[in-house]
Design a protein around this motif. Structure first.
Motif, short mmCIF file in Angstrom:
data_model
loop_
_atom_site.label_atom_id
_atom_site.label_comp_id
_atom_site.label_asym_id
_atom_site.label_seq_id
_atom_site.Cartn_x
_atom_site.Cartn_y
_atom_site.Cartn_z
N THR A 53 0.79 -1.25 -0.13
CA THR A 53 0.00 0.09 -0.07
C THR A 53 0.76 1.25 -0.12
OG1 THR A 53 -0.25 -0.08 2.46
CG2 THR A 53 -2.15 -1.09 0.88
N GLU A 54 2.02 1.26 0.65
CA GLU A 54 3.03 2.33 0.51
C GLU A 54 3.54 2.43 -0.59
OE1 GLU A 54 6.08 1.75 3.57
OE2 GLU A 54 4.50 1.56 5.16
N PHE A 78 -0.09 10.77 -8.43
CA PHE A 78 -0.95 11.72 -9.29
C PHE A 78 -2.39 11.14 -9.24
CE2 PHE A 78 0.59 7.77 -11.20
CZ PHE A 78 -0.43 7.09 -11.70
N MET A 79 -2.57 10.04 -8.45
CA MET A 79 -4.17 9.68 -8.21
C MET A 79 -4.85 10.33 -7.15
SD MET A 79 -4.04 5.44 -8.60
CE MET A 79 -3.68 4.73 -10.44
N THR A 80 -6.22 10.54 -7.23
CA THR A 80 -6.84 11.15 -5.99
C THR A 80 -6.82 10.15 -4.93
OG1 THR A 80 -8.88 10.20 -6.82
CG2 THR A 80 -8.19 12.16 -7.71
N GLN A 135 -6.61 6.04 -5.35
CA GLN A 135 -5.71 5.08 -4.72
C GLN A 135 -6.50 4.23 -3.90
OE1 GLN A 135 -2.76 7.66 -2.22
NE2 GLN A 135 -1.64 8.28 -4.26
N GLU A 136 -7.40 4.48 -3.28
CA GLU A 136 -8.32 3.50 -2.35
C GLU A 136 -8.59 2.41 -3.05
OE1 GLU A 136 -12.39 3.32 -0.13
OE2 GLU A 136 -11.56 5.05 -0.15
N GLN A 195 -8.14 -3.11 -5.18
CA GLN A 195 -7.79 -3.99 -6.34
C GLN A 195 -6.63 -5.10 -5.58
OE1 GLN A 195 -6.73 -1.84 -9.80
NE2 GLN A 195 -5.35 -3.73 -10.59
N LEU A 196 -5.83 -4.37 -5.05
CA LEU A 196 -4.52 -5.12 -4.29
C LEU A 196 -4.92 -6.30 -3.60
CD1 LEU A 196 -1.51 -5.65 -4.05
CD2 LEU A 196 -1.63 -3.74 -2.07
N ILE A 197 -5.77 -5.82 -2.33
CA ILE A 197 -6.41 -6.84 -1.59
C ILE A 197 -7.25 -7.93 -2.52
CG2 ILE A 197 -8.30 -7.20 0.19
CD1 ILE A 197 -7.36 -4.35 0.98
#
Length: 142
Positions: free
Chosen positions: A10-11, A19-21, A25-26, A31-33
């Motif tokens: 996440t870091e 550059f993302m809002t 990012q959330e 998506q990663l989870i």
């Protein structure tokens, strides 16, 4: 995925996606989870190549480069399937997988089947899955 690995990833999203809002990012963290939990449930030997730059995650499964797109019907934005095909060619991906992510138990897949037909998902994706996140159950639809 243990907490230390999750925090590191996440870091990485925070640093590389500056550059993302905050909401974008959330979405990347979600998506990663989804990606890591899907891999834990499906086949823990799958290796992740890229999940930061695209909505399609790039993995290697048994030596074959594949892409995985996660879809939650509650929050899905319009799909650009032709962009998926271009992405597949650009990144030399052999297979594309489409994964419906559900939080609740699903006994009837009719709305998923309807979504697949309405959006021609079966034309562009090699495999289609229904992934119950909290029950850790994966059902292959196609």
């Amino acid at each position: 995925m243990d907490l230390a690995v999750f925090q590191e990833l996440t870091e990485q999203i925070t640093l590389e996606c500056f550059f993302m809002t905050d909401s974008q990012q959330e979405e990347k963290v979600i998506q990663l989870i989804d990606l890591h939990h899907f891999i834990e449930c499906y086949d823990s030997t799958i290796k992740v190549f890229d999940y930061i730059q695209h909505s399609i995650n790039i993995i290697e499964d048994n030596g074959i480069k594949k892409g995985i797109f996660f879809c939650d019907l509650k929050y899905t934005a319009p799909l650009d399937l032709y962009a998926c095909e271009a992405f597949k060619k650009q990144h030399s991906i052999k297979e594309l997988w489409f994964v419906f992510v559900e939080e609740d138990s699903v006994s009837d897949c009719s709305r998923h089947i309807e979504f697949i037909h309405q959006n021609s998902i079966e034309i562009f994706y090699d495999k289609i899955f229904l992934f119950n996140f909290f029950q850790s159950i994966i059902k292959e639809i196609k």
